[in-house]
Write an enzyme that holds these catalytic residues in place. Structure first.
Site, mmCIF file in Angstrom:
data_model
loop_
_atom_site.group_PDB
_atom_site.id
_atom_site.type_symbol
_atom_site.label_atom_id
_atom_site.label_comp_id
_atom_site.label_asym_id
_atom_site.label_seq_id
_atom_site.Cartn_x
_atom_site.Cartn_y
_atom_site.Cartn_z
ATOM 1 N N LYS A 8 0.778 -1.307 -0.058
ATOM 2 C CA LYS A 8 0.072 -0.189 0.233
ATOM 3 C C LYS A 8 0.582 1.367 0.160
ATOM 4 C CE LYS A 8 -2.920 3.287 0.623
ATOM 5 N NZ LYS A 8 -4.953 3.434 -0.630
ATOM 6 N N CYS B 259 -4.343 11.030 1.115
ATOM 7 C CA CYS B 259 -3.327 9.353 0.930
ATOM 8 C C CYS B 259 -1.723 9.803 0.749
ATOM 9 C CB CYS B 259 -3.927 8.480 -0.102
ATOM 10 S SG CYS B 259 -6.175 8.442 0.248
HETATM 11 N N1 SAJ Z 1 -1.637 14.410 -9.139
HETATM 12 C C1 SAJ Z 1 -0.964 15.292 -9.608
HETATM 13 N N2 SAJ Z 1 -0.261 15.327 -10.871
HETATM 14 C C2 SAJ Z 1 -0.723 13.935 -11.323
HETATM 15 C C3 SAJ Z 1 -1.582 12.784 -10.895
HETATM 16 C C4 SAJ Z 1 -2.008 13.355 -9.008
HETATM 17 O O1 SAJ Z 1 -0.858 16.621 -9.518
HETATM 18 O O2 SAJ Z 1 -0.548 13.602 -12.816
HETATM 19 C C5 SAJ Z 1 -2.228 15.153 -7.264
HETATM 20 C C6 SAJ Z 1 -3.610 14.838 -7.814
HETATM 21 O O3 SAJ Z 1 -4.437 16.871 -8.055
HETATM 22 C C7 SAJ Z 1 -3.299 15.692 -5.773
HETATM 23 C C8 SAJ Z 1 -2.559 14.556 -5.787
HETATM 24 O O4 SAJ Z 1 -1.769 13.977 -6.716
HETATM 25 O O5 SAJ Z 1 -3.035 16.388 -5.375
HETATM 26 C C9 SAJ Z 1 -3.447 13.023 -5.778
HETATM 27 O O6 SAJ Z 1 -3.883 12.772 -6.688
HETATM 28 P P1 SAJ Z 1 -4.217 11.231 -6.552
HETATM 29 O O7 SAJ Z 1 -5.667 11.122 -7.811
HETATM 30 O O8 SAJ Z 1 -3.614 10.825 -7.256
HETATM 31 O O9 SAJ Z 1 -4.851 10.609 -5.552
HETATM 32 P P2 SAJ Z 1 -5.388 10.219 -4.310
HETATM 33 O O10 SAJ Z 1 -4.904 10.841 -2.955
HETATM 34 O O11 SAJ Z 1 -6.722 11.050 -4.874
HETATM 35 O O12 SAJ Z 1 -5.975 8.543 -4.202
HETATM 36 C C10 SAJ Z 1 -5.045 7.793 -4.395
HETATM 37 C C11 SAJ Z 1 -4.705 6.131 -5.230
HETATM 38 N N3 SAJ Z 1 -3.074 5.567 -4.972
HETATM 39 C C12 SAJ Z 1 -2.955 5.230 -6.412
HETATM 40 O O13 SAJ Z 1 -2.835 6.090 -7.951
HETATM 41 C C13 SAJ Z 1 -1.602 5.063 -6.207
HETATM 42 C C14 SAJ Z 1 -5.710 5.165 -5.185
HETATM 43 O O14 SAJ Z 1 -5.399 4.406 -5.741
HETATM 44 C C15 SAJ Z 1 -5.965 4.952 -3.545
HETATM 45 O O15 SAJ Z 1 -6.777 4.261 -2.727
HETATM 46 C C16 SAJ Z 1 -6.103 6.582 -2.605
HETATM 47 O O16 SAJ Z 1 -5.030 7.510 -2.565
HETATM 48 C C17 SAJ Z 1 -5.582 6.338 -1.206
HETATM 49 O O17 SAJ Z 1 -6.839 6.084 -0.571
HETATM 50 O O18 SAJ Z 1 -4.540 4.883 -0.652
#
Ligand code: SAJ
Length: 425
Positions: free
Chosen positions: A205, A259
């Site tokens: 995780k 997360c």
């Molecule tokens: N972000 C960027 N650039 C990107 C992708 C995301 O700046 O290319 C930013 C987003 O705007 C946000 C942050 O990163 O601020 C996180 O967003 P996210 O969509 O990447 O992830 P979360 O936090 O919504 O969900 C993550 C997911 N983990 C992965 O994709 C590895 C999800 O599958 C998990 O279940 C979740 O964390 C969790 O609960 O741990």
């Protein structure tokens, strides 16, 4: 092994969808939350969080009579702990809610029960912290009761679909525990159920979210380099991603949410001498809001007295969640620089968030603003018209942290457009 009655502790973004999904699959579920407001809201047919499809699912679960909401756990065949694990000062994991849940379960535990921890936790939490608390019951984990770590991996915004379709990693403190947890999740999971030990599952995780954090950090660093060299990082990323083995993520205002901006610290805390790249990536992403505000200062000069219309406060597009949101931090930094910020967040109705006043609608926020700042790529903002903004605003200046604005269209209306990842012109 049959599970007819389970108890889910914690009714947040993970616990509530999980409890409701079990209930709509014929399991009797006691949903528990220690927050009386959450219990009251749910009992009265309301929702304290927003997630597409969740209202319908919770209503179906309640209507079926299988889901009951309480403020204390009760005897059941399986217990799922889905409480938050935030961090405290100095970026240390705060396991108090997990510990309190385990302590609340211990007196109810019976031979043959299964306990599952779903909350993201530092390595060894299940065997070193949770097992001993549950064993205060006098029963031995793995022998008298089953114990497993089963991380949630759902993406906010797509939780209901991913809960069912994603593969699940099932980490037992022994094989029998993993098998017991496999039985439980096979009630609704259509993805593969992959069995391993509890500590490996905890590490998996943390590795998933750390991997994403490090990749976003490199994208943010590429954006800063592009700004310095006067090129467009968005175009460069698109071209680089045409390579068959390259997939660069998006730069932006920073990394938020409960997360990805938190979990890598659990590895840094557990082994600071080893987790050096992980720490640096966290620092790069945590530093991004400062970088964005500095970039604005370079382009627009002194920020003092500037009226800023900030679009979006959520931690990412199309969610209502404000936790660790870089958009909020950017607004605060603008305020500290003497700017007057009025934000619009379509998912929130309160008059202010953390000292940042919220407008009722886009027009009110844009009215007489000197600088438009786009911080979240919410669907509602995609139809934002440059001509309409030009009519309302006092000065035609825009800062886009999420590559939402069409530069040509906005420049045509006389806007000076600054984008994260694009050099000053
Ligand atoms: N972000 C960027 N650039 C990107 C992708 C995301 O700046 O290319 C930013 C987003 O705007 C946000 C942050 O990163 O601020 C996180 O967003 P996210 O969509 O990447 O992830 P979360 O936090 O919504 O969900 C993550 C997911 N983990 C992965 O994709 C590895 C999800 O599958 C998990 O279940 C979740 O964390 C969790 O609960 O741990």
């Amino acid at each position: 092994m049959k599970f007819q009655k389970i108890c889910v502790l914690g009714l947040g973004y993970i616990g509530l969808p999980t409890a409701s999904t079990f209930a709509t699959h014929g399991v009797q579920v006691i949903g528990v939350d220690v927050n009386p407001e959450v219990v009251n809201t749910l009992r009265n047919g309301g929702l304290h969080i927003q997630e597409p499809g969740l209202r319908t699912l919770v209503q179906a679960a309640l209507r079926s009579g299988n889901l009951t909401i309480q403020n204390q756990p009760a005897a059941a065949e399986a217990f799922i702990i889905a409480v938050p694990t935030p961090f405290r000062e100095q970026k240390r994991a705060d396991l108090r809610a997990v510990e309190a849940a385990a302590q609340a379960i211990a007196p109810l535990l019976q031979r043959g029960n299964l306990v599952v921890l779903e909350s993201t936790s530092p390595p060894l939490t299940t065997v070193e912290k949770v097992a001993p608390l549950l064993e205060m019951s006098g029963l031995r984990s793995g022998e008298d009761f089953y114990l497993a770590y089963v991380p949630e991996r759902v993406l906010p915004g797509s939780i209901l679909r991913e809960l069912i379709e994603n593969d699940r990693v099932i980490g037992g403190v022994n094989r029998a525990s993993a098998e017991a947890a496999r039985h439980l999740y096979s009630l609704f999971v259509r993805g593969e159920l992959l069995l391993t030990d509890a500590t490996t599952a905890e590490m998996v995780k943390l590795m998933e979210n750390t991997y994403r954090d490090v990749n976003i950090a490199v994208a943010n660093e590429f954006a800063r380099l592009a700004e310095r060299f006067g090129i467009n990082v968005w175009e460069a990323i698109e071209l680089a991603n045409r390579h068959p083995r390259v997939n660069i993520l998006h730069p932006g205002p920073g990394v938020g949410g409960h997360c990805i901006s938190v979990d890598p610290w659990f590895l840094v805390e557990a082994a600071p001498d080893l987790a050096r790249l992980i720490r640096t990536a966290r620092e790069v992403n945590d530093g991004q809001p400062h970088h964005v505000v500095e970039f604005a200062r370079q382009a627009f000069g002194d920020l003092h007295g500037l009226r800023i219309a900030a679009l979006g406060l959520a931690y990412k597009a199309d969610v209502d969640d404000l936790r660790e949101s870089p958009a909020i931090e950017i607004c605060r930094l603008f305020q500290q620089a003497g700017a007057e910020v009025l934000a619009f967040e379509p998912y929130r109705q309160e008059p202010q968030v953390d000292g940042i006043p919220l407008g009722r609608d886009l027009n009110q926020v844009l009215q007489a603003a000197d600088l438009l700042v786009v911080l979240v790529a919410h669907r509602q903002f995609r139809s934002l018209s440059a001509a309409a903004a030009a009519q309302l605003m006092r000065h035609r200046q825009a800062l886009d942290a999420v590559n939402l604005l069409n530069r040509a269209a906005w420049e045509k209306e006389g806007f000076q457009v600054l984008k994260v990842g694009e050099g000053l012109r």
